[in-house]
Design an enzyme around this catalytic site. Sequence first.
Site, PDB file in Angstrom:
ATOM      1  N   CYS A  19      20.175 -21.593  10.771  1.00  0.00           N
ATOM      2  CA  CYS A  19      19.739 -20.234  11.099  1.00  0.00           C
ATOM      3  C   CYS A  19      19.565 -20.095  12.611  1.00  0.00           C
ATOM      4  CB  CYS A  19      18.430 -19.913  10.387  1.00  0.00           C
ATOM      5  SG  CYS A  19      18.569 -19.962   8.584  1.00  0.00           S
ATOM      6  N   TYR A  21      17.704 -18.236  14.363  1.00  0.00           N
ATOM      7  CA  TYR A  21      16.356 -17.984  14.883  1.00  0.00           C
ATOM      8  C   TYR A  21      15.352 -19.034  14.425  1.00  0.00           C
ATOM      9  CZ  TYR A  21      16.267 -15.693  10.271  1.00  0.00           C
ATOM     10  OH  TYR A  21      16.392 -15.410   8.932  1.00  0.00           O
ATOM     11  N   CYS A  22      15.790 -20.178  13.942  1.00  0.00           N
ATOM     12  CA  CYS A  22      14.898 -21.172  13.329  1.00  0.00           C
ATOM     13  C   CYS A  22      13.779 -21.591  14.288  1.00  0.00           C
ATOM     14  CB  CYS A  22      15.690 -22.400  12.908  1.00  0.00           C
ATOM     15  SG  CYS A  22      14.673 -23.696  12.153  1.00  0.00           S
ATOM     16  N   CYS A 256      -8.585 -19.021  13.152  1.00  0.00           N
ATOM     17  CA  CYS A 256      -7.674 -20.031  12.620  1.00  0.00           C
ATOM     18  C   CYS A 256      -8.436 -21.004  11.721  1.00  0.00           C
ATOM     19  CB  CYS A 256      -7.012 -20.810  13.755  1.00  0.00           C
ATOM     20  SG  CYS A 256      -5.670 -19.918  14.580  1.00  0.00           S
ATOM     21  N   CYS A 271      -1.174 -26.539  11.905  1.00  0.00           N
ATOM     22  CA  CYS A 271      -0.494 -25.283  11.592  1.00  0.00           C
ATOM     23  C   CYS A 271       1.005 -25.498  11.647  1.00  0.00           C
ATOM     24  CB  CYS A 271      -0.927 -24.200  12.587  1.00  0.00           C
ATOM     25  SG  CYS A 271      -0.038 -22.632  12.463  1.00  0.00           S
ATOM     26  N   ASP A 272       1.728 -24.742  10.839  1.00  0.00           N
ATOM     27  CA  ASP A 272       3.185 -24.829  10.806  1.00  0.00           C
ATOM     28  C   ASP A 272       3.807 -24.514  12.158  1.00  0.00           C
ATOM     29  OD1 ASP A 272       5.586 -25.302   9.540  1.00  0.00           O
ATOM     30  OD2 ASP A 272       5.821 -23.247   8.834  1.00  0.00           O
ATOM     31  N   CYS A 325      -2.060 -13.359  14.732  1.00  0.00           N
ATOM     32  CA  CYS A 325      -1.745 -14.787  14.773  1.00  0.00           C
ATOM     33  C   CYS A 325      -1.840 -15.353  16.183  1.00  0.00           C
ATOM     34  CB  CYS A 325      -0.336 -15.004  14.221  1.00  0.00           C
ATOM     35  SG  CYS A 325       0.221 -16.719  14.251  1.00  0.00           S
ATOM     36  N   CYS A 343       0.126  -6.172  19.682  1.00  0.00           N
ATOM     37  CA  CYS A 343      -1.076  -5.336  19.708  1.00  0.00           C
ATOM     38  C   CYS A 343      -0.725  -3.847  19.665  1.00  0.00           C
ATOM     39  CB  CYS A 343      -1.901  -5.658  20.950  1.00  0.00           C
ATOM     40  SG  CYS A 343      -3.385  -4.635  21.135  1.00  0.00           S
TER      41      CYS A 343
END
Length: 370
Positions: A19, A21-22, A256, A271-272, A325, A343
Amino acid sequence: MPAISLLLKPASGGCNMRCRYCFYRDEQQNRDTYSYGLMSEATLETVVRKALTAAEGSCSFGFQGGEPTVCGLGFFRRAVEFQRKYNVHGVSVYNAIQTNGLALDGEWADFFRENRFLVGLSLDGTKERHDENRVDVSGRGTYGRVMRAAQLLKSHGVDFNVLTVVTDRTAREIGKIYGFFRRNGLLYQQYIPCLAPIGEAGGLRPESYAAFLKTLFDLWYGDVAAGNFIYIRYFENLAAILQGGRSESCDLWGRCTLQNVVEADGSVYPCDFYCLDRWRMGSLMTDSLEDILLSERGQEFLQTADKDREECGKCEYFRLCRGGCRRDRETGAAAGMDKNIFCSSYKEFFAYALPRLKAAAGVLPPNGMR
């Protein structure tokens, strides 16, 4: 210890697609070890044993990558066997997998149904939009194969949703994509913004995201008002907050938490989006889960994640947005902003949709009951 949730990357960043945009390939390029290969059976057993030994009430295992199915179906059969073997406290066990669908066949589908796996299928909408970015190792589009996987999951009675990455072009064509999903009975939908590379500006433009959210909301609200069932994760989570409940998506929590991402070698990250050397909290091959959760690196991640939000707390929409996030805030910083890159998108969307969003929250069942 309370309920435990782990996100496993059993194939590290290994994948049968390329992909364009991975985000995880970008992370791999920003750490010393590009790939940790395939998770061994011994590592899998240790991870499952330590998680279930520590868990109370429930224990959740999510599998993604890369592409987790490249480990083969036998790996997942063993995972379920280990879960049964080590569930000494009799907790509720939940499994989920995010897949591109290329490896799926009837045997996979039967396994998912029989073992109650929730499946996320990556599908970027229409053929043109999907094949623009989601190509295989030979550079060929994968739309036809992914649509066959969707029909396979449906015919075998597997619970699944579609996950769509939102690019600027996707945003412009969301009306067409929504209609396509609706016609094909793909009624459980999740959309995530296309990420910029680590430490850089870019990705989905805020003005595109604002337009996307407003158009998608109009379509979804029209169906809700007409009594038609369509599940869009972001809108459902906002409705849950308005109902006095809690979002199940961490970007709407206002802080978080440790997501406990387990790489193929057993290393654990918070976190991923942060499977980087800087944030390695320990390894389940050598450390207890409790020690990892209380590690200095994990606590530092939590402390640094929640800084610089005083201005957000003054916003009239903070109750819903919660600052968004952390990764999007860092993208904003790379663009010279002191806030989340989206935002302005959220402010424009809430100003446009909030009255109807409140109305939808008044008629939707409580979160988790749909």
